[in-house]
Design a protein around this motif. Sequence first.
Motif, mmCIF file in Angstrom:
data_model
loop_
_atom_site.group_PDB
_atom_site.id
_atom_site.type_symbol
_atom_site.label_atom_id
_atom_site.label_comp_id
_atom_site.label_asym_id
_atom_site.label_seq_id
_atom_site.Cartn_x
_atom_site.Cartn_y
_atom_site.Cartn_z
ATOM 1 N N GLU A 87 2.619 -7.821 -13.588
ATOM 2 C CA GLU A 87 2.524 -8.525 -12.223
ATOM 3 C C GLU A 87 2.922 -9.901 -12.468
ATOM 4 O OE1 GLU A 87 -1.525 -8.017 -10.702
ATOM 5 O OE2 GLU A 87 -1.277 -5.851 -10.525
ATOM 6 N N CYS A 98 -4.211 -15.989 -9.045
ATOM 7 C CA CYS A 98 -4.818 -14.640 -9.565
ATOM 8 C C CYS A 98 -4.320 -14.500 -10.913
ATOM 9 C CB CYS A 98 -4.272 -13.721 -8.446
ATOM 10 S SG CYS A 98 -5.225 -12.379 -8.601
ATOM 11 N N HIS A 100 -1.159 -14.043 -12.512
ATOM 12 C CA HIS A 100 -0.286 -13.025 -12.707
ATOM 13 C C HIS A 100 0.574 -13.569 -13.759
ATOM 14 C CE1 HIS A 100 -1.285 -10.669 -8.715
ATOM 15 N NE2 HIS A 100 -2.433 -10.894 -9.593
ATOM 16 N N GLU A 133 2.235 -7.557 -5.508
ATOM 17 C CA GLU A 133 0.964 -6.955 -5.842
ATOM 18 C C GLU A 133 -0.007 -7.748 -4.511
ATOM 19 O OE1 GLU A 133 -2.989 -6.082 -6.435
ATOM 20 O OE2 GLU A 133 -2.515 -8.229 -6.559
ATOM 21 N N GLU A 134 0.002 -8.936 -4.125
ATOM 22 C CA GLU A 134 -0.912 -9.355 -3.266
ATOM 23 C C GLU A 134 -0.371 -9.238 -1.847
ATOM 24 O OE1 GLU A 134 -3.544 -11.050 -4.262
ATOM 25 O OE2 GLU A 134 -3.014 -12.048 -6.230
ATOM 26 N N HIS A 158 -6.016 -7.746 -16.554
ATOM 27 C CA HIS A 158 -5.777 -8.734 -15.384
ATOM 28 C C HIS A 158 -6.897 -9.947 -15.740
ATOM 29 C CE1 HIS A 158 -6.038 -10.735 -11.676
ATOM 30 N NE2 HIS A 158 -5.116 -10.013 -10.853
HETATM 31 ZN ZN ZN Z 1 -4.249 -10.347 -8.982
#
Ligand code: ZN
Length: 393
Positions: A87, A98, A100, A133-134, A158
């Motif tokens: 990601e 996040c 990524h 992804e978000e 992750h």
């Molecule tokens: Zn994430």
Amino acid sequence: MGHSLDLAELKALVKSDIDTQHRQLRELSLKIHSNPELGFQETKASSWLAQYLEKNGFSLERGICKLATAFRASYGQGKPAIAILAEYDALPKLGHACGHNLIAASAVGAGVAAKPAIDRFGGSILVIGTPGEELYGGKAIMADRGAFDDVDIAMMVHPGIHDVATTQALACQTLEVEFFGQAAHAAARPEVGINALEAMLQAFAAINSLRQHIKDKARIHGIITDGGEAANIVPAHSAGSFIVRAQDDAYLDELKQKVINCFIGAATASGARLEYKWGDIRYTPMRNNLTLARLFSQNMQSLGHKSRLSDPTRAFGSTDMGNVSQLVPSIHPMVAIAAAGEGVHTPQFALAAASEAANRSLLDATKALAMTVVDLVANPEIVIKVKEEFQKK
Ligand SMILES: [Zn+2]
Ligand SMILES: [Zn+2]
């Protein structure tokens, strides 16, 4: 004996390969971090990652599934086909909150390091670039377009605040709601107005009441995106965005209807007309393959991490990896890069995602991913076990 020696030697080889890649992986991660790109606009990140894989002997297909920033890199042709997912999208305003950027670097690093295992035992390694992804559910779109049809096993890591080999992720769907009322002077002629904002506020109140009586771990949350034009005009229009989440698909269906009833009730009470639309993408819950999770956890432990199999105290939000996990045996372990108080989607986590501590955790997670690939291609019986667990409902 020869076999087990091969396994240990290969794992040592994989680890030293990642140590060799270490500077380049850190550079990739930081470069993506300092160039945050929103979902489906990750042109820089996807091309840097694809280039890195191509340079390291992978065959590249760019723009797969009719998504410009998706890609598929493959090495070897046989079975099992093991996919490591990358990601690389960022969040609006918060950047890589996040982490990524770390997912991206770990995926390419593990893919490249796993090559000797493919050379020795056969099988193939795929690094699949999964954008958006978000919010956009990129993997759900890719799953519908066949991206995982020939994949036997899918894995990714992750970043987070705990070392946990399984992830709890909820089924979820977005909802857009509008109320249409009747404008009027708010003081001179309020009696002819139909207040669309009041309808929205009543719907929020009804949802707040409903929330007392919903199942554990279900979530309903939303924002108002239009609440009227001016204080002296009865709002003729209001709009809101909501997300409804539940632990399983069946309860999500039930809860969706209850939420809609809140809006219908508010429409009836206010006289405003309701229009709503559920999002096209529905995230499904994460199905953790425990056979895979155990392998990953053991490999993390061998690197000195206290990786646990599960952490029942925490629920993740939702992830489009859930959709992949319904199609092929999957894991989505979390690797700690920040303190417990600094969860994902915060400015603190965005800073943590570029820290030296994150870089060290990234290297270990990359090693554990590649070592798990070694376990799988070296032991066909484990792959069978992984698949048997997946077949059981
Ligand atoms: Zn994430
Ligand atoms: Zn996120």
